[in-house]
Design an enzyme around this catalytic site. Structure first.
Site, PDB file in Angstrom:
ATOM      1  CG  HIS A  54      -0.313   7.985   5.246  1.00  0.00           C
ATOM      2  ND1 HIS A  54      -1.404   7.176   5.443  1.00  0.00           N
ATOM      3  CD2 HIS A  54       0.668   7.150   4.828  1.00  0.00           C
ATOM      4  CE1 HIS A  54      -1.112   5.928   5.146  1.00  0.00           C
ATOM      5  NE2 HIS A  54       0.155   5.876   4.772  1.00  0.00           N
ATOM      6  NE  ARG A  77       5.180  -6.109   1.704  1.00  0.00           N
ATOM      7  CZ  ARG A  77       4.121  -6.788   1.264  1.00  0.00           C
ATOM      8  NH1 ARG A  77       2.935  -6.229   1.237  1.00  0.00           N
ATOM      9  NH2 ARG A  77       4.253  -8.019   0.803  1.00  0.00           N
ATOM     10  NE  ARG A 198      -0.508  -3.783  -2.589  1.00  0.00           N
ATOM     11  CZ  ARG A 198       0.136  -3.616  -1.437  1.00  0.00           C
ATOM     12  NH1 ARG A 198       0.452  -4.633  -0.670  1.00  0.00           N
ATOM     13  NH2 ARG A 198       0.467  -2.399  -1.048  1.00  0.00           N
ATOM     14  CG  HIS A 220      -1.609   2.524   1.747  1.00  0.00           C
ATOM     15  ND1 HIS A 220      -1.526   1.514   2.671  1.00  0.00           N
ATOM     16  CD2 HIS A 220      -0.905   3.557   2.260  1.00  0.00           C
ATOM     17  CE1 HIS A 220      -0.797   1.922   3.712  1.00  0.00           C
ATOM     18  NE2 HIS A 220      -0.424   3.162   3.496  1.00  0.00           N
ATOM     19  CD  GLU A 223       3.696   3.265  -1.224  1.00  0.00           C
ATOM     20  OE1 GLU A 223       2.814   2.632  -0.610  1.00  0.00           O
ATOM     21  OE2 GLU A 223       4.725   3.685  -0.684  1.00  0.00           O
ATOM     22  CG  HIS A 257       1.437   6.441  -1.198  1.00  0.00           C
ATOM     23  ND1 HIS A 257       2.422   7.209  -0.630  1.00  0.00           N
ATOM     24  CD2 HIS A 257       1.201   5.398  -0.349  1.00  0.00           C
ATOM     25  CE1 HIS A 257       2.788   6.653   0.532  1.00  0.00           C
ATOM     26  NE2 HIS A 257       2.066   5.567   0.728  1.00  0.00           N
ATOM     27  CG  ASP A 308       4.057   6.667   4.396  1.00  0.00           C
ATOM     28  OD1 ASP A 308       3.675   5.821   5.219  1.00  0.00           O
ATOM     29  OD2 ASP A 308       4.188   6.398   3.181  1.00  0.00           O
TER      30      ASP A 308
HETATM   31 ZN   LIG Z   1       1.245   4.152   4.435  1.00  0.00          ZN
END
Ligand SMILES: [Zn+2]
Length: 416
Positions: A54, A77, A198, A220, A223, A257, A308
């Protein structure tokens, strides 16, 4: 080419003096017992190359720039989105090439690149709608790493919410348009992903599952607690249950995750033999939490590993952290054996990316070999065992690798 491995991990374990014949990047012979007159000797402990399952290559730009901020995954983010807003095909290529080069020096021979930065900043496709993905493929070629480009369907900001801000770069509008664009790649290195439940509306999950056919499908999963709460509020079920409803779970699927799961989620993932990709150095960097790795494994899921966000690129640290995090959470030692963790970082990871011919030192396998220095400042005095590789070494002890990566480069024997 004949190479004598001072120590090597072969079936059934670590052996001294293993002579490997390599032709055109493939292992043609493996002979245990120290022969005379071998052409070259690889010192230390040789193991299969690592699979980094990942990766978001461009997150590498954030390293060293986000540690002063208080906050959570969600505030981090925003910093990551600021980088995503600026990238061009050229800067995406450069970042990825240098990230993949770093991976190679740490013994990673295959990467799963989770790619969702598809379009121009205003959301319009480039003249070639796959220009950004092709920049990643070219970066992998130049760095000499094998890639599975996991082209990611990303359509929504959240449940029932259209894409916002930089997310317009990610969206193809709907899953059919995503599948059409991905089909235009016509490159066997391309696989499928959906960002999360999502980001792909419930009724469109099946479109992505069908487009993945029997190849790798990554997603994902859970997480963040907030994702679970929003999913239950919108659909009355957990993200794992939603994926199960869409037929998305199974041995070619990787849930990335898998941090905040219910008992039922663990049964669904284990019962379907889904892979679960833990990214411990990122998960602790982003304050995600500690996922139930051992419980998932015991239920039937297969552990794989990824770096990641690349706050750290060190698959040995990823392996070790799985065990160490479980120790902190449980106040007990000895959840994972070193050989189980090494399988996650090599054999099982390669399979989750669709590379069935890598991850073992055996005839017919790719000659993805890396050697761990057993005489470094960290490893000196330890036995030549898998335990030393996993629990004493770091990526700085990966001193050489031989691999045939990508599609064009020949077999190379390098010292890092
Ligand atoms: Zn990721």
């Amino acid at each position: 080419m004949k190479v004598l491995l001072e120590h090597a991990l072969v079936e059934p374990g670590v052996e001294p003096g293993v002579l490997v014949g390599i032709e055109d990047g493939w292992i043609e012979s493996v002979r245990v017992a120290r022969p005379a007159g071998a052409a070259r000797t690889l010192p230390g402990l040789t193991i299969p190359g690592f699979a980094n399952c990942h990766s978001h290559a461009f997150h590498r730009a954030l390293r060293g720039h986000t540690q002063q901020e208080r906050g959570s995954f969600w505030t981090w983010r925003e910093q990551m989105y600021a980088v995503a807003a600026e990238l061009t095909p050229d800067t995406y290529f450069t970042l990825a090439r240098d990230t993949y080069r770093e991976m190679r020096t740490t013994g990673i021979t295959a990467v799963g690149e989770f790619h969702y930065l598809h379009h121009q900043p205003n959301g319009t496709p480039y003249d070639d709608p796959n220009e950004m993905g092709k920049a990643l493929l070219a970066a992998a070629d130049e760095a000499g790493i094998r890639i599975r480009l996991l082209d990611t369907c990303y359509l929504a900001a959240g449940f029932g919410q259209p894409p916002e801000g930089v997310q317009v770069r990610y969206s193809d509008g709907d899953a059919h348009a995503w599948a059409e664009r991905v089909a235009a790649f016509d490159d066997p290195r391309v696989g499928a992903a959906m960002h999360s439940v999502r980001a792909v509306p419930r009724e469109q999950l099946k479109v992505v599952v069908e487009a993945a056919q029997d190849g790798p499908l990554h997603v994902h999963l859970s997480e963040q607690v907030a994702e679970n709460e929003a999913c239950v509020a919108a659909h009355g079920m957990t993200p794992t249950q939603l994926l199960a409803e869409a037929g998305a779970l199974g041995p070619m699927t990787t849930a990335v995750h898998a941090t905040h799961l219910t008992d039922d989620d663990i049964e669904l993932l284990g019962g379907s033999r889904t892979n679960v990709c833990f990214c411990p150095t990122t998960e602790r960097d982003l304050a995600d939490g500690i996922g139930p790795a051992r419980r998932l494994h015991d239920a039937g899921a297969t552990l794989t590993l990824g770096s990641d966000s690349h706050a750290v690129i060190d698959m040995i640290e990823e392996m070790r952290a799985v065990e160490m995090h479980e120790r902190l959470a449980s106040q007990q030692r000895g959840h994972w054996s070193a050989i189980e963790l090494l399988a996650a970082a090599t054999y099982d990871g390669q399979r989750s990316l669709g590379f069935d011919d890598a991850g073992q030192i055996a005839v017919g396998q790719r000659a993805d070999l890396i050697c761990i220095d057993l005489d470094s400042i960290r490893t000196r005095g330890a036995d030549p065992t898998v335990e030393t590789a996993v629990f004493a070494a770091t990526s700085a002890d990966v001193v050489c690798l031989t691999t045939r990566a990508g599609t064009s480069s020949g077999t190379r024997l390098e010292r890092s």
